[in-house]
Write a protein that holds these residues in place. Structure first.
Motif, short mmCIF file in Angstrom:
data_model
loop_
_atom_site.label_atom_id
_atom_site.label_comp_id
_atom_site.label_asym_id
_atom_site.label_seq_id
_atom_site.Cartn_x
_atom_site.Cartn_y
_atom_site.Cartn_z
N LYS A 37 -72.61 -40.82 -90.20
CA LYS A 37 -71.63 -40.13 -89.36
C LYS A 37 -71.60 -38.64 -89.70
CE LYS A 37 -70.29 -43.86 -87.35
NZ LYS A 37 -70.59 -44.12 -85.97
N SER A 38 -71.27 -37.84 -88.70
CA SER A 38 -71.19 -36.39 -88.88
C SER A 38 -69.78 -35.91 -88.61
CB SER A 38 -72.15 -35.69 -87.93
OG SER A 38 -73.47 -36.07 -88.19
N ALA A 39 -69.45 -34.76 -89.19
CA ALA A 39 -68.13 -34.17 -89.02
C ALA A 39 -68.21 -32.67 -89.21
CB ALA A 39 -67.15 -34.78 -90.02
N MET A 40 -67.16 -31.99 -88.77
CA MET A 40 -67.04 -30.55 -88.95
C MET A 40 -66.02 -30.31 -90.06
SD MET A 40 -68.23 -27.69 -87.62
CE MET A 40 -68.76 -28.16 -85.99
N ILE A 41 -66.37 -29.45 -91.00
CA ILE A 41 -65.43 -29.11 -92.07
C ILE A 41 -64.34 -28.23 -91.47
CG2 ILE A 41 -65.13 -27.85 -94.24
CD1 ILE A 41 -68.04 -28.61 -94.92
N THR A 42 -63.08 -28.61 -91.74
CA THR A 42 -61.96 -27.82 -91.22
C THR A 42 -61.27 -27.01 -92.31
OG1 THR A 42 -60.49 -29.73 -91.47
CG2 THR A 42 -61.52 -29.40 -89.30
N ALA A 43 -61.31 -27.49 -93.56
CA ALA A 43 -60.68 -26.75 -94.67
C ALA A 43 -61.28 -27.19 -95.99
CB ALA A 43 -59.17 -26.99 -94.68
N LEU A 89 -67.39 -23.71 -101.82
CA LEU A 89 -67.74 -22.71 -100.81
C LEU A 89 -69.12 -22.13 -101.09
CD1 LEU A 89 -64.29 -20.91 -100.49
CD2 LEU A 89 -65.35 -22.40 -98.78
N ASP A 90 -69.43 -21.88 -102.36
CA ASP A 90 -70.74 -21.34 -102.74
C ASP A 90 -71.88 -22.30 -102.39
OD1 ASP A 90 -69.59 -19.04 -103.74
OD2 ASP A 90 -69.72 -19.67 -105.85
N MET A 91 -71.59 -23.60 -102.37
CA MET A 91 -72.61 -24.59 -102.04
C MET A 91 -72.80 -24.72 -100.53
SD MET A 91 -72.22 -27.67 -104.80
CE MET A 91 -70.51 -28.03 -104.48
N GLY A 92 -72.05 -23.96 -99.75
CA GLY A 92 -72.21 -23.99 -98.29
C GLY A 92 -71.21 -24.87 -97.58
N LEU A 93 -70.29 -25.46 -98.31
CA LEU A 93 -69.26 -26.31 -97.71
C LEU A 93 -68.12 -25.43 -97.22
CD1 LEU A 93 -69.45 -29.00 -100.48
CD2 LEU A 93 -70.05 -29.38 -98.08
N THR A 94 -68.35 -24.77 -96.10
CA THR A 94 -67.38 -23.83 -95.55
C THR A 94 -66.82 -24.36 -94.23
OG1 THR A 94 -69.14 -22.63 -94.42
CG2 THR A 94 -68.53 -21.84 -96.62
N PRO A 95 -65.63 -23.90 -93.86
CA PRO A 95 -65.06 -24.32 -92.57
C PRO A 95 -66.02 -24.04 -91.41
CG PRO A 95 -63.39 -23.26 -93.88
CD PRO A 95 -64.70 -23.07 -94.62
N ASN A 96 -65.98 -24.91 -90.43
CA ASN A 96 -66.82 -24.85 -89.23
C ASN A 96 -68.29 -25.17 -89.50
OD1 ASN A 96 -64.63 -24.19 -87.55
ND2 ASN A 96 -64.79 -22.08 -88.24
N THR A 97 -68.57 -25.86 -90.60
CA THR A 97 -69.92 -26.30 -90.92
C THR A 97 -70.02 -27.79 -90.64
OG1 THR A 97 -70.17 -24.64 -92.66
CG2 THR A 97 -71.63 -26.54 -92.78
N CYS A 98 -71.09 -28.18 -90.00
CA CYS A 98 -71.33 -29.59 -89.69
C CYS A 98 -71.98 -30.26 -90.90
CB CYS A 98 -72.24 -29.69 -88.47
SG CYS A 98 -72.67 -31.37 -88.03
N VAL A 99 -71.47 -31.44 -91.29
CA VAL A 99 -72.04 -32.21 -92.39
C VAL A 99 -72.28 -33.64 -91.92
CG1 VAL A 99 -70.99 -30.87 -94.24
CG2 VAL A 99 -69.79 -32.84 -93.34
N THR A 100 -73.33 -34.24 -92.45
CA THR A 100 -73.66 -35.63 -92.16
C THR A 100 -73.82 -36.36 -93.49
OG1 THR A 100 -74.85 -34.97 -90.17
CG2 THR A 100 -75.30 -37.18 -91.02
N VAL A 101 -73.22 -37.53 -93.61
CA VAL A 101 -73.41 -38.35 -94.82
C VAL A 101 -74.72 -39.11 -94.64
CG1 VAL A 101 -72.50 -40.22 -96.24
CG2 VAL A 101 -70.93 -38.56 -95.21
N ARG A 102 -75.67 -38.85 -95.54
CA ARG A 102 -76.99 -39.48 -95.46
C ARG A 102 -77.06 -40.76 -96.27
NH1 ARG A 102 -81.17 -37.23 -93.35
NH2 ARG A 102 -82.56 -38.14 -94.87
#
Length: 96
Positions: free
Chosen positions: A10-16, A28-41
């Protein structure tokens, strides 16, 4: 919803991104920023950590840290017709 609750595939958009100052900065330094799409692999055999796909790379994250990331599932915010993430539904569906 928390990133730690997202199911494999499943995929989601980071909101906070929450957490103590140092942890939040690290996420945040790892790229986990708001409005970034992430998928659990994948999820490790014992359930922790989880493997994510974001920004074109794979990231392994502990569930404890994933609890600090608020998300919104793509199904509720994305029609799949943009190129903001790797979950572009129309790209995958069209093989012309």
């Amino acid at each position: 919803m928390k990133l730690s609750e997202l199911k494999v595939g499943k995929s989601a958009m980071i909101t906070a991104v929450n957490g103590q100052k140092a942890l939040r900065g690290h996420l945040l330094d790892m790229g986990l920023t708001p409005n970034t799409c992430v998928t659990v692999r994948a999820v490790a055999p014992m359930g922790d950590p989880i493997e994510l796909n974001l920004r074109g790379y794979r990231l392994t994250l502990r569930l404890e840290d994933a609890d600090n990331i608020d998300i919104s599932p793509l199904s509720s915010i994305c029609s799949g017709d943009c190129s903001n993430c790797g979950s572009n539904k129309k790209k995958r569906g069209s093989a012309k």
